[in-house]
Structures are given as structure tokens and as C-alpha cells.
Design a protein around this motif. Structure first.
Motif, PDB file in Angstrom:
ATOM      1  N   LYS A 132       0.853  -1.179   0.000  1.00 38.27           N
ATOM      2  CA  LYS A 132       0.000   0.000   0.000  1.00 38.27           C
ATOM      3  C   LYS A 132       0.889   1.230   0.000  1.00 38.27           C
ATOM      4  O   LYS A 132       1.983   1.217   0.565  1.00 38.27           O
ATOM      5  CB  LYS A 132      -0.886   0.005   1.243  1.00 38.27           C
ATOM      6  N   GLU A 133       0.426   2.280  -0.635  1.00 39.22           N
ATOM      7  CA  GLU A 133       1.183   3.528  -0.647  1.00 39.22           C
ATOM      8  C   GLU A 133       0.994   4.229   0.697  1.00 39.22           C
ATOM      9  O   GLU A 133      -0.139   4.390   1.163  1.00 39.22           O
ATOM     10  CB  GLU A 133       0.713   4.435  -1.780  1.00 39.22           C
ATOM     11  N   PRO A 134       2.088   4.664   1.321  1.00 42.34           N
ATOM     12  CA  PRO A 134       1.949   5.330   2.619  1.00 42.34           C
ATOM     13  C   PRO A 134       1.331   6.726   2.450  1.00 42.34           C
ATOM     14  O   PRO A 134       1.621   7.433   1.486  1.00 42.34           O
ATOM     15  CB  PRO A 134       3.386   5.420   3.128  1.00 42.34           C
ATOM     16  N   ILE A 135       0.501   7.105   3.406  1.00 43.19           N
ATOM     17  CA  ILE A 135      -0.093   8.440   3.403  1.00 43.19           C
ATOM     18  C   ILE A 135       0.952   9.455   3.851  1.00 43.19           C
ATOM     19  O   ILE A 135       1.084  10.526   3.303  1.00 43.19           O
ATOM     20  CB  ILE A 135      -1.332   8.486   4.317  1.00 43.19           C
ATOM     21  N   ALA A 136       1.703   9.077   4.862  1.00 39.40           N
ATOM     22  CA  ALA A 136       2.758   9.954   5.369  1.00 39.40           C
ATOM     23  C   ALA A 136       3.879   9.079   5.922  1.00 39.40           C
ATOM     24  O   ALA A 136       3.660   7.950   6.325  1.00 39.40           O
ATOM     25  CB  ALA A 136       2.220  10.858   6.464  1.00 39.40           C
ATOM     26  N   ILE A 137       5.074   9.636   5.927  1.00 36.50           N
ATOM     27  CA  ILE A 137       6.221   8.923   6.490  1.00 36.50           C
ATOM     28  C   ILE A 137       6.753   9.772   7.632  1.00 36.50           C
ATOM     29  O   ILE A 137       7.137  10.923   7.446  1.00 36.50           O
ATOM     30  CB  ILE A 137       7.303   8.693   5.429  1.00 36.50           C
ATOM     31  N   TRP A 138       6.710   9.227   8.817  1.00 40.58           N
ATOM     32  CA  TRP A 138       7.138   9.953  10.006  1.00 40.58           C
ATOM     33  C   TRP A 138       8.653   9.844  10.151  1.00 40.58           C
ATOM     34  O   TRP A 138       9.190   8.741  10.177  1.00 40.58           O
ATOM     35  CB  TRP A 138       6.458   9.376  11.235  1.00 40.58           C
ATOM     36  N   GLN A 139       9.322  11.012  10.221  1.00 44.30           N
ATOM     37  CA  GLN A 139      10.769  11.021  10.454  1.00 44.30           C
ATOM     38  C   GLN A 139      11.060  11.886  11.668  1.00 44.30           C
ATOM     39  O   GLN A 139      10.457  12.943  11.858  1.00 44.30           O
ATOM     40  CB  GLN A 139      11.514  11.586   9.243  1.00 44.30           C
ATOM     41  N   TYR A 140      12.016  11.416  12.439  1.00 42.67           N
ATOM     42  CA  TYR A 140      12.462  12.151  13.620  1.00 42.67           C
ATOM     43  C   TYR A 140      13.975  12.112  13.660  1.00 42.67           C
ATOM     44  O   TYR A 140      14.557  11.028  13.774  1.00 42.67           O
ATOM     45  CB  TYR A 140      11.847  11.552  14.887  1.00 42.67           C
ATOM     46  N   LYS A 141      14.615  13.255  13.556  1.00 40.94           N
ATOM     47  CA  LYS A 141      16.068  13.359  13.534  1.00 40.94           C
ATOM     48  C   LYS A 141      16.672  12.466  12.465  1.00 40.94           C
ATOM     49  O   LYS A 141      17.570  11.665  12.712  1.00 40.94           O
ATOM     50  CB  LYS A 141      16.662  13.047  14.907  1.00 40.94           C
ATOM     51  N   LYS A 142      16.140  12.584  11.284  1.00 37.38           N
ATOM     52  CA  LYS A 142      16.586  11.836  10.104  1.00 37.38           C
ATOM     53  C   LYS A 142      16.466  10.320  10.247  1.00 37.38           C
ATOM     54  O   LYS A 142      17.156   9.559   9.594  1.00 37.38           O
ATOM     55  CB  LYS A 142      18.025  12.232   9.732  1.00 37.38           C
ATOM     56  N   ASN A 143      15.633   9.880  11.087  1.00 40.82           N
ATOM     57  CA  ASN A 143      15.350   8.441  11.256  1.00 40.82           C
ATOM     58  C   ASN A 143      13.871   8.206  11.020  1.00 40.82           C
ATOM     59  O   ASN A 143      13.046   9.022  11.280  1.00 40.82           O
ATOM     60  CB  ASN A 143      15.721   7.955  12.656  1.00 40.82           C
TER      61      ASN A 143
END
Length: 119
Positions: A108-119
Motif C-alpha cells: 500500500k502507498e503510505p499516506i505519510a512517512i514519520w521522520q524524527y532526527k533523520k530516522n
């Protein structure tokens, strides 16, 4: 007379059910032996996925089937397991004779990709 016929039919049915299990075991072991003799055991599993953000399904799903015949693998059951993962839309599994399994996964295509401090 009716009682004797009924009892003999019940005994025959019970024997048939018992023999049915032993017949299945017999067939399973002989299919495994014949497959090993002719080289139809799993040697290679390739997994192709369309998205890197979803946790990948790895070829180690098939590790428990490495010593079994390629014909005895429960492909539908494994496909249902893969498709039960939330980020996977569909999966197709095919046998490539004599000794390869190919898995193609559509994520499935992600709606959003959560990143925190480049991770």
C-alpha cells in the motif's frame, strides 16, 4: 439383520476414516521422497516488493519448508499470512520448477512517512 448391517457399516466407516489418515501420511512421505529424488525441493526463494517503507517479507518464511517438496508447500496459507500484514495490499506466490519460489508483493502507498532526527 438390520442391526448387523448397521454395525458393519459403522465399523467400515470407522476403518475408512482411520485408513484415510494413514493413506495421507503415506502419500505425503512418498511425494517428499520422489521430489527429493528428482530435485523438486526448495533451493531458492526470491521476494520482490514494490515499496521500501513497509517492513519487507523475507525469504525466511519458507525456512521451515526447505527439506520438503515444492509441491507440498501451502501457498494459499502463506499468501493469506502475507496479505494480513497491514502495509501489504496483495501478494502472489508462484512455483518456478524445479526448485524456486517467487513472491511478488504489492505494498500500500503510505499516506505519510514519520521522520524524527533523520530516522
Amino acid at each position: 439383520m438390520f442391526i448387523v448391517i448397521s454395525l458393519s457399516m459403522l465399523i467400515a466407516i470407522k476403518l475408512f476414516m482411520y485408513d484415510r489418515e494413514s493413506i495421507n501420511d503415506f502419500i505425503y512421505s512418498h511425494v517428499n521422497k520422489a521430489s527429493a529424488h528428482f530435485g523438486f525441493l526448495i533451493n531458492n526463494v526470491s521476494v520482490e516488493s514494490s515499496n521500501v517503507y513497509c517492513p519487507a517479507v523475507k525469504a525466511d518464511i519458507f525456512d521451515s519448508y526447505k527439506s520438503e517438496s515444492i509441491f507440498l508447500i501451502p501457498i494459499r496459507k502463506i499468501q493469506q499470512y502475507i496479505e494480513s500484514i497491514d502495509c501489504i495490499e496483495s501478494a502472489s506466490i508462484s512455483r518456478q520448477l524445479p526448485s524456486e519460489i517467487k513472491v511478488k508483493i504489492t505494498n500500500k502507498e503510505p499516506i505519510a512517512i514519520w521522520q524524527y532526527k533523520k530516522n
